[in-house]
Design a protein around this motif. Structure first.
Motif, PDB file in Angstrom:
ATOM      1  N   PHE A 263       0.828  -1.202   0.000  1.00 41.83           N
ATOM      2  CA  PHE A 263       0.000   0.000   0.000  1.00 41.83           C
ATOM      3  C   PHE A 263       0.866   1.256   0.000  1.00 41.83           C
ATOM      4  O   PHE A 263       1.871   1.339   0.695  1.00 41.83           O
ATOM      5  N   TRP A 264       0.436   2.260  -0.763  1.00 42.09           N
ATOM      6  CA  TRP A 264       1.135   3.528  -0.841  1.00 42.09           C
ATOM      7  C   TRP A 264       0.110   4.655  -0.653  1.00 42.09           C
ATOM      8  O   TRP A 264      -1.088   4.429  -0.663  1.00 42.09           O
ATOM      9  N   GLY A 265       0.611   5.875  -0.459  1.00 43.98           N
ATOM     10  CA  GLY A 265      -0.277   7.024  -0.307  1.00 43.98           C
ATOM     11  C   GLY A 265      -1.066   7.029   0.991  1.00 43.98           C
ATOM     12  O   GLY A 265      -2.151   7.625   1.063  1.00 43.98           O
ATOM     13  N   LEU A 266      -0.526   6.398   2.042  1.00 40.00           N
ATOM     14  CA  LEU A 266      -1.249   6.296   3.307  1.00 40.00           C
ATOM     15  C   LEU A 266      -0.994   7.472   4.249  1.00 40.00           C
ATOM     16  O   LEU A 266      -1.839   7.799   5.086  1.00 40.00           O
ATOM     17  N   TYR A 267       0.169   8.094   4.114  1.00 41.37           N
ATOM     18  CA  TYR A 267       0.567   9.115   5.081  1.00 41.37           C
ATOM     19  C   TYR A 267      -0.421  10.278   5.126  1.00 41.37           C
ATOM     20  O   TYR A 267      -0.696  10.818   6.195  1.00 41.37           O
ATOM     21  N   VAL A 268      -0.959  10.631   3.993  1.00 40.26           N
ATOM     22  CA  VAL A 268      -1.905  11.744   3.948  1.00 40.26           C
ATOM     23  C   VAL A 268      -3.126  11.449   4.807  1.00 40.26           C
ATOM     24  O   VAL A 268      -3.707  12.358   5.420  1.00 40.26           O
ATOM     25  N   HIS A 269      -3.507  10.184   4.901  1.00 43.09           N
ATOM     26  CA  HIS A 269      -4.668   9.812   5.723  1.00 43.09           C
ATOM     27  C   HIS A 269      -4.316   9.831   7.212  1.00 43.09           C
ATOM     28  O   HIS A 269      -5.178  10.131   8.046  1.00 43.09           O
ATOM     29  N   VAL A 270      -3.068   9.504   7.546  1.00 42.42           N
ATOM     30  CA  VAL A 270      -2.624   9.594   8.936  1.00 42.42           C
ATOM     31  C   VAL A 270      -2.703  11.034   9.428  1.00 42.42           C
ATOM     32  O   VAL A 270      -3.092  11.306  10.564  1.00 42.42           O
ATOM     33  N   CYS A 271      -2.351  11.985   8.540  1.00 45.70           N
ATOM     34  CA  CYS A 271      -2.274  13.409   8.912  1.00 45.70           C
ATOM     35  C   CYS A 271      -3.627  14.101   8.974  1.00 45.70           C
ATOM     36  O   CYS A 271      -3.720  15.222   9.515  1.00 45.70           O
TER      37      CYS A 271
ATOM     38  N   ALA B  91       2.301  17.071   8.733  1.00 45.52           N
ATOM     39  CA  ALA B  91       2.317  17.461   7.320  1.00 45.52           C
ATOM     40  C   ALA B  91       3.668  18.038   6.914  1.00 45.52           C
ATOM     41  O   ALA B  91       4.165  17.766   5.804  1.00 45.52           O
ATOM     42  N   GLU B  92       4.281  18.812   7.797  1.00 45.42           N
ATOM     43  CA  GLU B  92       5.583  19.422   7.495  1.00 45.42           C
ATOM     44  C   GLU B  92       6.739  18.502   7.884  1.00 45.42           C
ATOM     45  O   GLU B  92       7.905  18.853   7.671  1.00 45.42           O
ATOM     46  N   ARG B  93       6.412  17.369   8.470  1.00 45.12           N
ATOM     47  CA  ARG B  93       7.377  16.348   8.880  1.00 45.12           C
ATOM     48  C   ARG B  93       8.388  16.886   9.888  1.00 45.12           C
ATOM     49  O   ARG B  93       9.578  16.547   9.859  1.00 45.12           O
ATOM     50  N   THR B  94       7.884  17.694  10.795  1.00 42.57           N
ATOM     51  CA  THR B  94       8.709  18.204  11.890  1.00 42.57           C
ATOM     52  C   THR B  94       8.358  17.518  13.210  1.00 42.57           C
ATOM     53  O   THR B  94       8.966  17.832  14.240  1.00 42.57           O
ATOM     54  N   TYR B  95       7.392  16.615  13.171  1.00 42.32           N
ATOM     55  CA  TYR B  95       6.967  15.921  14.382  1.00 42.32           C
ATOM     56  C   TYR B  95       8.088  15.044  14.930  1.00 42.32           C
ATOM     57  O   TYR B  95       8.736  14.312  14.174  1.00 42.32           O
ATOM     58  N   ARG B  96       8.305  15.111  16.237  1.00 51.64           N
ATOM     59  CA  ARG B  96       9.258  14.247  16.928  1.00 51.64           C
ATOM     60  C   ARG B  96       8.617  13.781  18.233  1.00 51.64           C
ATOM     61  O   ARG B  96       8.128  14.595  19.017  1.00 51.64           O
TER      62      ARG B  96
ATOM     63  N   ILE C 108       3.711  -2.168   3.268  1.00 49.28           N
ATOM     64  CA  ILE C 108       3.608  -0.715   3.183  1.00 49.28           C
ATOM     65  C   ILE C 108       4.721  -0.160   2.302  1.00 49.28           C
ATOM     66  O   ILE C 108       5.911  -0.325   2.603  1.00 49.28           O
ATOM     67  N   ASN C 109       4.322   0.489   1.228  1.00 51.06           N
ATOM     68  CA  ASN C 109       5.270   1.109   0.300  1.00 51.06           C
ATOM     69  C   ASN C 109       5.076   2.633   0.378  1.00 51.06           C
ATOM     70  O   ASN C 109       4.688   3.282  -0.584  1.00 51.06           O
ATOM     71  N   ASP C 110       5.336   3.177   1.570  1.00 50.94           N
ATOM     72  CA  ASP C 110       5.140   4.598   1.828  1.00 50.94           C
ATOM     73  C   ASP C 110       6.270   5.068   2.732  1.00 50.94           C
ATOM     74  O   ASP C 110       6.291   4.784   3.927  1.00 50.94           O
ATOM     75  N   ASP C 111       7.235   5.778   2.165  1.00 48.43           N
ATOM     76  CA  ASP C 111       8.423   6.190   2.914  1.00 48.43           C
ATOM     77  C   ASP C 111       8.086   7.062   4.116  1.00 48.43           C
ATOM     78  O   ASP C 111       8.736   6.977   5.158  1.00 48.43           O
TER      79      ASP C 111
ATOM     80  N   LEU D 210       7.106   5.594  11.664  1.00 48.16           N
ATOM     81  CA  LEU D 210       7.201   4.402  12.503  1.00 48.16           C
ATOM     82  C   LEU D 210       8.607   4.267  13.094  1.00 48.16           C
ATOM     83  O   LEU D 210       8.766   3.888  14.266  1.00 48.16           O
ATOM     84  N   LYS D 211       9.626   4.585  12.318  1.00 50.66           N
ATOM     85  CA  LYS D 211      10.996   4.554  12.830  1.00 50.66           C
ATOM     86  C   LYS D 211      11.166   5.518  13.999  1.00 50.66           C
ATOM     87  O   LYS D 211      11.811   5.196  15.001  1.00 50.66           O
ATOM     88  N   LEU D 212      10.593   6.715  13.888  1.00 47.60           N
ATOM     89  CA  LEU D 212      10.682   7.699  14.967  1.00 47.60           C
ATOM     90  C   LEU D 212      10.028   7.168  16.246  1.00 47.60           C
ATOM     91  O   LEU D 212      10.555   7.339  17.351  1.00 47.60           O
ATOM     92  N   ILE D 213       8.883   6.520  16.092  1.00 48.01           N
ATOM     93  CA  ILE D 213       8.162   5.984  17.246  1.00 48.01           C
ATOM     94  C   ILE D 213       8.974   4.882  17.918  1.00 48.01           C
ATOM     95  O   ILE D 213       9.098   4.832  19.147  1.00 48.01           O
ATOM     96  N   LEU D 214       9.541   3.985  17.119  1.00 38.36           N
ATOM     97  CA  LEU D 214      10.345   2.892  17.674  1.00 38.36           C
ATOM     98  C   LEU D 214      11.621   3.420  18.319  1.00 38.36           C
ATOM     99  O   LEU D 214      12.040   2.952  19.387  1.00 38.36           O
ATOM    100  N   LYS D 215      12.246   4.396  17.676  1.00 34.29           N
ATOM    101  CA  LYS D 215      13.505   4.949  18.189  1.00 34.29           C
ATOM    102  C   LYS D 215      13.311   5.579  19.561  1.00 34.29           C
ATOM    103  O   LYS D 215      14.215   5.567  20.407  1.00 34.29           O
TER     104      LYS D 215
END
Length: 296
Positions: free
Chosen positions: A27-35, A81-86, A187-190, A196-201
């Motif tokens: 699946f791709w194009g999922l991030y927009v739905h998360v936001c 959306a701006e990918r500044t979330y940490r 999931i084919n959505d970078d 998910l990497k940020l959450i695990l880290k």
């Protein structure tokens, strides 16, 4: 029980149907739905319904709503959306266990619970389509009562040799790269993978935080291969209307049942208790091993 908004419900239903129909689809194009505001609002509602203590920032639900819930959701939407979330630092607490001893919990802040919840709302229907019938923990329309019913039915059909398993220190030993690889199989959505990497880290170099909203989904993804192995055991030991093996898993607790009357399945069926070593996931658990099953 208040249900999710119709549009989000429909999206989740369509994701499930697609995943069920095409097991190899990525699946791709999922991030927009998360936001989306709608997804974040539903994730907040679920987080509040679950209550829980504040995280490391000390912010409560009451404080968020006093400052304006819309502003809170807008801020999260903008950061995503701006990918500044940490994610913020987890708050560590220790709680007593019913059977004695204690368990460590890592409590995310409410803002991080909402983000994890939004991610879970979008990913859950995709992976739930892949999960096995014997997996009951933290799944839609599944419950501990369903797991108990499956075990009871197995006992009534003669599977009275029972092994109760607890995957020791499971949450502390989960390897992040394996979780990410298994998620990437679907999931084919970078952008989703980076979130998910940020959450695990935030939980450290290894393990997943007990107390995280997305933990139950990730644990089921991680252990799905074990479930598949036991499903295959049911198939290969099938004889007429009988099977040797049944199992039920609820998160990191598992019960494996086998027929105690081995003669029913033929005299050449060697069955013994051994150690399963799952090389990929580094799980060491006592399991019932069935090898060279030849039925007459």
């Amino acid at each position: 029980m208040i249900k999710a908004p119709i549009i989000l419900q429909d999206l989740r239903r369509r994701l499930y149907v697609k995943a069920k129909a095409e097991p190899s689809w990525r699946f791709w194009g999922l991030y927009v739905h998360v936001c989306k505001h709608e997804t974040l609002q539903e994730a907040y509602r679920l987080a509040k319904a679950n209550s829980g203590a504040p995280g490391s920032d000390g912010v409560t639900f009451e404080a968020i709503e006093a400052g304006g819930l819309d502003a809170f959701i807008d801020q999260l939407h903008q950061e995503l959306a701006e990918r500044t979330y940490r994610p913020l630092r987890l708050r560590k607490v220790v709680i007593p266990k019913d059977g004695g001893g204690s368990r460590g919990l890592s409590i995310p802040t409410i803002r991080d619970r909402v983000v994890q919840g939004a991610l879970k709302l979008i990913l859950e229907p995709i992976f739930d389509a892949d999960f096995q019938p014997g997996s009951f923990g933290y799944r839609p329309k599944k419950s501990a009562q369903d797991a108990i019913r499956r075990v009871s039915e197995a006992i009534l059909t003669g599977k009275t040799y029972v092994i109760d398993l607890d995957l020791r220190s499971y949450f502390d030993t989960v390897r992040h790269h394996i979780v990410l690889r298994k998620v990437a199989d679907r999931i084919n959505d970078d952008k989703v993978m980076q979130l998910l990497k940020l959450i695990l880290k935030a939980s450290g170099k290894r393990g997943v935080p007990q107390g995280g909203v997305i933990l139950p989904l990730l644990s089921n993804v991680y252990l799905n291969e074990v479930d598949k192995m036991l499903e295959r055991a049911e198939v290969v030991t099938h004889y007429r209307q009988w099977t040797v093996v049944e199992y039920a898993r609820f998160a990191d607790d598992m019960v494996v049942l086998a027929s105690a009357d081995f003669r029913r399945f033929g005299p050449e069926t060697p069955i013994w208790v051994g150690i399963l070593y799952h090389r990929d996931m580094m799980l060491r658990v006592q399991l019932l091993l069935l090898q060279s099953c030849r039925f007459r």
